[in-house]
Design a protein around this motif. Structure first.
Motif, PDB file in Angstrom:
ATOM      1  N   PRO A  43       0.816  -1.226   0.000  1.00 58.61           N
ATOM      2  CA  PRO A  43       0.000   0.000   0.000  1.00 58.61           C
ATOM      3  C   PRO A  43       0.851   1.277   0.000  1.00 58.61           C
ATOM      4  O   PRO A  43       0.430   2.303  -0.549  1.00 58.61           O
ATOM      5  CB  PRO A  43      -0.805  -0.095   1.307  1.00 58.61           C
ATOM      6  CG  PRO A  43      -0.758  -1.532   1.702  1.00 58.61           C
ATOM      7  CD  PRO A  43       0.548  -2.063   1.187  1.00 58.61           C
ATOM      8  N   LYS A  46       2.146   1.747  -3.523  1.00 55.52           N
ATOM      9  CA  LYS A  46       1.053   2.218  -4.377  1.00 55.52           C
ATOM     10  C   LYS A  46       0.855   3.731  -4.199  1.00 55.52           C
ATOM     11  O   LYS A  46       0.733   4.472  -5.170  1.00 55.52           O
ATOM     12  CB  LYS A  46      -0.226   1.451  -4.029  1.00 55.52           C
ATOM     13  CG  LYS A  46      -1.337   1.652  -5.015  1.00 55.52           C
ATOM     14  CD  LYS A  46      -2.456   0.641  -4.767  1.00 55.52           C
ATOM     15  CE  LYS A  46      -3.600   0.827  -5.754  1.00 55.52           C
ATOM     16  NZ  LYS A  46      -4.243   2.146  -5.649  1.00 55.52           N
ATOM     17  N   ALA A  47       0.841   4.175  -2.947  1.00 54.15           N
ATOM     18  CA  ALA A  47       0.661   5.612  -2.688  1.00 54.15           C
ATOM     19  C   ALA A  47       1.823   6.416  -3.259  1.00 54.15           C
ATOM     20  O   ALA A  47       1.628   7.466  -3.888  1.00 54.15           O
ATOM     21  CB  ALA A  47       0.532   5.864  -1.176  1.00 54.15           C
ATOM     22  N   GLU A  50       1.603   6.663  -7.020  1.00 49.79           N
ATOM     23  CA  GLU A  50       0.635   7.692  -7.447  1.00 49.79           C
ATOM     24  C   GLU A  50       1.262   9.080  -7.360  1.00 49.79           C
ATOM     25  O   GLU A  50       1.086   9.920  -8.246  1.00 49.79           O
ATOM     26  CB  GLU A  50      -0.620   7.662  -6.556  1.00 49.79           C
ATOM     27  CG  GLU A  50      -1.561   6.519  -6.855  1.00 49.79           C
ATOM     28  CD  GLU A  50      -2.851   6.635  -6.053  1.00 49.79           C
ATOM     29  OE1 GLU A  50      -3.191   7.752  -5.610  1.00 49.79           O
ATOM     30  OE2 GLU A  50      -3.511   5.598  -5.859  1.00 49.79           O
ATOM     31  N   THR A 110      -6.025   4.549  -0.599  1.00 50.79           N
ATOM     32  CA  THR A 110      -4.857   5.420  -0.415  1.00 50.79           C
ATOM     33  C   THR A 110      -5.208   6.723   0.310  1.00 50.79           C
ATOM     34  O   THR A 110      -4.463   7.167   1.171  1.00 50.79           O
ATOM     35  CB  THR A 110      -4.219   5.744  -1.785  1.00 50.79           C
ATOM     36  OG1 THR A 110      -3.848   4.510  -2.397  1.00 50.79           O
ATOM     37  CG2 THR A 110      -2.982   6.598  -1.639  1.00 50.79           C
ATOM     38  N   GLY A 142      -7.251  11.624  -0.885  1.00 51.72           N
ATOM     39  CA  GLY A 142      -6.174  11.197  -1.773  1.00 51.72           C
ATOM     40  C   GLY A 142      -5.619  12.281  -2.667  1.00 51.72           C
ATOM     41  O   GLY A 142      -6.014  13.448  -2.614  1.00 51.72           O
TER      42      GLY A 142
END
Ligand code: ZN
Length: 314
Positions: A43, A46-47, A50, A110, A142
């Motif tokens: 996770p 992933k954040a 982004e 996120t 987010g």
């Protein structure tokens, strides 16, 4: 490894029929290297992925000669993201998180993992230039939402951003991929174009009745973009743009490249260490008698003998 012609590239485009301009970014080996250098839980990767996609979209659109930095500070399990984009093509990044809190928030989106706080964007074009910083609140929704808010408040440009990150698995290997699309409504530039070329729209397609309709249409098209369309190596950026905007006529410009690169070096580490007082330098000496420094951006480990920074062993 899956590679295609749009990996690690940014493709600027314009849709004259809708008065919008934008860019698509596809990150393959570059994001896999950025995230692979750290051993973050998925996770967090992933954040951070982004944040990297967003930073590349924004930084590459600035005509700058220096550095664009995006940084979050927030109260969620992932309390800090830092991404550096150095013109024209270099990116590096790291994250900070609390493992216990992350575990407890298992499966949260996120936006919730970041929580509330702020997102700051800094433009630094060298020692003689002024630094510019834009700050926008993070409201638990987010990075996409924060970016929309930023453009609404500071630039007053209607903007839509979509970001996606995923781990691709194939033949026993896995690799991180990321992608993003940014679309901005710039009716002034567009009106001029429309006056000159009223015939650009394909036959049988009515022009949008007014600006508001054009933006509503562009926005809803961008919102239909699915995550896999942003990261699938089998869907080049051109194809994605064609799927979205072919009825309105989309034009693409010269692609820009992006790659992972860190600025750390023996020289920089020495320079940084020399800025401390002798007492502070002594405090940094580890049990092995050396000063061990790890670059937070790229995890490269540096071992410095105290004598190199003017400290003699006791
Ligand atoms: Zn480094």
């Amino acid at each position: 490894m899956l590679l295609n012609s749009t990996d690690d590239r940014i493709l600027p485009f314009q849709v004259e029929g809708l008065d919008v301009r934008g860019r698509v970014v596809r990150l393959g080996p570059s994001i896999d290297t950025v995230l692979g250098r750290h051993d973050y839980p998925a996770p967090v990767s992933k954040a951070l992925g982004e944040a990297v996609a967003l930073t590349v979209l924004l930084g590459s659109s600035l005509k700058l000669d220096g550095r664009f930095q995006l940084q979050t500070r927030s109260d969620g399990p992932i309390d800090m993201l830092v991404v550096d984009f150095e013109a024209p093509d270099r990116v590096r990044a790291y994250a900070r998180y609390n493992a216990e809190k992350l575990e407890a928030a298992n499966g949260a989106p996120t936006g919730e993992l970041l929580g509330r706080g702020h997102l700051a964007m800094t433009v630094d074009s060298g020692p003689d230039a002024a630094r510019y910083q834009g700050v926008v609140p993070l409201e638990g929704l987010g990075l996409e939402e924060a970016a929309h808010e930023y453009f609404k408040q500071s630039e007053q440009i209607p903007t839509r951003v979509r970001l996606a990150v995923a781990e691709a698995f194939g033949s026993g290997e896995h690799a991180w991929r990321a992608g993003g699309i940014l679309v901005q409504f710039l009716p002034d530039a567009g009106e001029h174009v429309r006056d000159l070329h009223p015939g650009d729209l394909p036959e049988g397609v009515a022009p949008p009745a007014d600006d508001e309709d054009a933006w509503t249409e562009a926005k809803s098209l961008v919102e239909t973009v699915e995550d896999h369309e942003l990261i699938d190596p089998m869907i080049p950026s051109e194809e994605l743009l064609y799927r979205l905007f072919h009825e309105r006529g989309v034009r693409v410009f010269q692609q820009q490249e992006v790659r992972h690169a860190c600025r750390c070096s023996d020289e920089r580490i020495l320079g940084m260490l020399k800025s401390f007082s002798d007492e502070e330098k002594r405090d940094m000496i580890d049990d092995d008698g050396q000063i061990n420094v790890t670059c937070e951006f790229c995890s490269t480990k540096y071992v410095v003998a105290p004598s190199k920074i003017g400290i003699e062993p006791n």
